[in-house]
Design an enzyme around this catalytic site. Structure first.
Site, PDB file in Angstrom:
ATOM      1  N   ARG A  52      44.166  34.672  41.633  1.00  0.00           N
ATOM      2  CA  ARG A  52      43.668  35.486  40.509  1.00  0.00           C
ATOM      3  C   ARG A  52      43.443  36.934  40.946  1.00  0.00           C
ATOM      4  NH1 ARG A  52      38.354  33.500  37.502  1.00  0.00           N
ATOM      5  NH2 ARG A  52      37.405  34.295  39.411  1.00  0.00           N
ATOM      6  N   ARG A 100      38.934  63.386  42.473  1.00  0.00           N
ATOM      7  CA  ARG A 100      38.793  62.761  41.145  1.00  0.00           C
ATOM      8  C   ARG A 100      39.817  63.277  40.145  1.00  0.00           C
ATOM      9  NH1 ARG A 100      36.574  62.809  36.266  1.00  0.00           N
ATOM     10  NH2 ARG A 100      35.588  60.883  35.546  1.00  0.00           N
ATOM     11  N   LYS A 147      39.973  40.631  36.182  1.00  0.00           N
ATOM     12  CA  LYS A 147      38.598  40.575  36.709  1.00  0.00           C
ATOM     13  C   LYS A 147      38.214  41.960  37.237  1.00  0.00           C
ATOM     14  CE  LYS A 147      35.518  37.309  39.046  1.00  0.00           C
ATOM     15  NZ  LYS A 147      34.500  37.319  38.006  1.00  0.00           N
ATOM     16  N   LEU A 205      38.058  35.499  30.767  1.00  0.00           N
ATOM     17  CA  LEU A 205      38.500  35.361  32.149  1.00  0.00           C
ATOM     18  C   LEU A 205      38.943  33.912  32.366  1.00  0.00           C
ATOM     19  CD1 LEU A 205      38.628  36.912  34.897  1.00  0.00           C
ATOM     20  CD2 LEU A 205      36.614  35.587  35.503  1.00  0.00           C
TER      21      LEU A 205
HETATM   22  N1  PDD Z   1      31.745  35.516  37.139  1.00  0.00           N
HETATM   23  N2  PDD Z   1      33.907  34.763  32.631  1.00  0.00           N
HETATM   24  C1  PDD Z   1      33.391  35.881  33.164  1.00  0.00           C
HETATM   25  C2  PDD Z   1      33.223  37.080  32.286  1.00  0.00           C
HETATM   26  C3  PDD Z   1      33.006  35.919  34.519  1.00  0.00           C
HETATM   27  O1  PDD Z   1      32.511  37.039  35.048  1.00  0.00           O
HETATM   28  C4  PDD Z   1      33.157  34.753  35.301  1.00  0.00           C
HETATM   29  C5  PDD Z   1      32.790  34.723  36.755  1.00  0.00           C
HETATM   30  C6  PDD Z   1      33.682  33.599  34.694  1.00  0.00           C
HETATM   31  C7  PDD Z   1      33.862  32.305  35.464  1.00  0.00           C
HETATM   32  O2  PDD Z   1      34.884  32.416  36.405  1.00  0.00           O
HETATM   33  P1  PDD Z   1      34.863  31.591  37.765  1.00  0.00           P
HETATM   34  O3  PDD Z   1      34.708  30.173  37.387  1.00  0.00           O
HETATM   35  O4  PDD Z   1      36.169  31.877  38.375  1.00  0.00           O
HETATM   36  O5  PDD Z   1      33.700  32.092  38.569  1.00  0.00           O
HETATM   37  C8  PDD Z   1      34.059  33.641  33.362  1.00  0.00           C
HETATM   38  C9  PDD Z   1      31.449  35.637  38.540  1.00  0.00           C
HETATM   39  C10 PDD Z   1      30.823  34.433  39.117  1.00  0.00           C
HETATM   40  C11 PDD Z   1      30.628  36.882  38.733  1.00  0.00           C
HETATM   41  O6  PDD Z   1      31.031  37.906  38.204  1.00  0.00           O
HETATM   42  O7  PDD Z   1      29.619  36.831  39.420  1.00  0.00           O
END
Ligand code: PDD
Length: 292
Positions: A52, A100, A147, A205
């Protein structure tokens, strides 16, 4: 013991200034990240997390700066130097430092930052109590599948939820459908006993824990349907829970004023939690985490 971070080839105390002021991660949030659970000294679901990360990098036109083997070595060194057995790894890749200017710099190397911290595994009793969430409008951009560290709408929603006495926020689109949590994926169990979560799309996500939970639900022969669900449907659900690398599988027992089921973690959620814990202690410890 002071915590040690990996920053662009060096292992440094976390408090030591080591990222340039003009790093584009700092100035533009021109940066992507991963959070990986660490269980029994091993990164859980490491391959899908690194897949990912590569995908997020590709979507913002960043090429991998090193081989996956080298990156995995760094993750292990950060864990070892911080003596972490159970905790979290945080990886961040930025487009690097340059004067920048929104345009991509032509000759800048990406920055890589890796940190780790200890986290006690969730207590099964606390897990059964579950958490309450509040519904808030989803104010994010249209590429939530990347992400990105541009998390302002997520952290504002989280803080608003905390200030109102909730554990987290479930975000709701203009169409009345639940997208996901502020840092987690959202799930319900319907009155018919179907496990439901929203399909992967740019609106959410693609959670790694979500994929693992789908696989484990399949092993448990739980009927599973991937489809969007409304806030009204979630409030009337028999069970609800959220998934993320840090929270793993966490029961949701209230959505605003609506009590879900009997206000405690439901049987299907508990079965999934049990199966996930077994997965962590067996597969993850054996280094098999992430194997499909
Ligand atoms: N967060 N959706 C969002 C918006 C997220 O930020 C996350 C993860 C998930 C779950 O994804 P995963 O199972 O791969 O952790 C869904 C992480 C934990 C964070 O930002 O701390």
């Amino acid at each position: 013991m002071s915590r040690i971070a990996y920053v662009n080839g060096r292992y440094v105390p976390i408090s030591q200034p080591s990222v340039e002021v003009e790093d584009r991660g700092l100035q533009f949030a021109d940066s992507v990240y991963e959070v990986i659970l660490v269980s029994g000294g091993k990164p859980v679901d490491e391959e899908p997390h690194l897949d990912r990360l590569e995908r997020s990098m590709g979507e913002i036109h960043l090429a991998p700066a090193m081989s996956r083997r080298a990156l995995k070595l760094i993750l292990r060194r950060v864990l070892r130097r911080n003596r972490i057995n159970d905790g979290m790894l945080y990886l961040q890749v930025t487009r690097g430092a340059a004067p920048r200017n929104p345009a991509f710099p032509s000759d800048t190397r990406p920055s890589l930052i890796v940190t780790a911290r200890r986290l006690a595994p969730m207590n099964p009793k606390d897990l059964a109590e579950g958490v309450a969430v509040t519904a808030l409008p989803d104010l994010r951009w249209k590429r939530c599948d990347i992400k990105s560290v541009a998390l302002l709408p997520n952290i504002l929603a989280k803080q608003q939820a905390l200030d109102a006495g909730f554990f987290d926020a479930w975000l709701v689109g203009e169409d009345g459908l639940v997208t996901e949590g502020s840092a987690s994926n959202a799930w319900i169990v319907t009155a018919d006993g179907d496990l439901v979560t929203r399909p992967a799309s740019p609106a959410i996500l693609r959670g790694v824990t979500r994929m693992t939970a789908i696989r484990l639900a399949g092993e448990l022969k739980i009927p599973f349907v991937e489809r969007p669900f409304s806030l009204a449907e979630a409030k009337a659900a028999r069970e609800a829970f959220l998934t993320s690398a840090s929270a793993t599988v966490l029961p949701v027992v209230c959505i605003d004023e609506a009590v879900i089921g009997d206000g405690r973690a439901g049987p299907l959620t508990m079965a999934l939690i049990k199966r996930y814990r077994a997965y962590l202690s067996k597969d993850a410890a054996a280094g098999k985490a992430g194997a499909a």
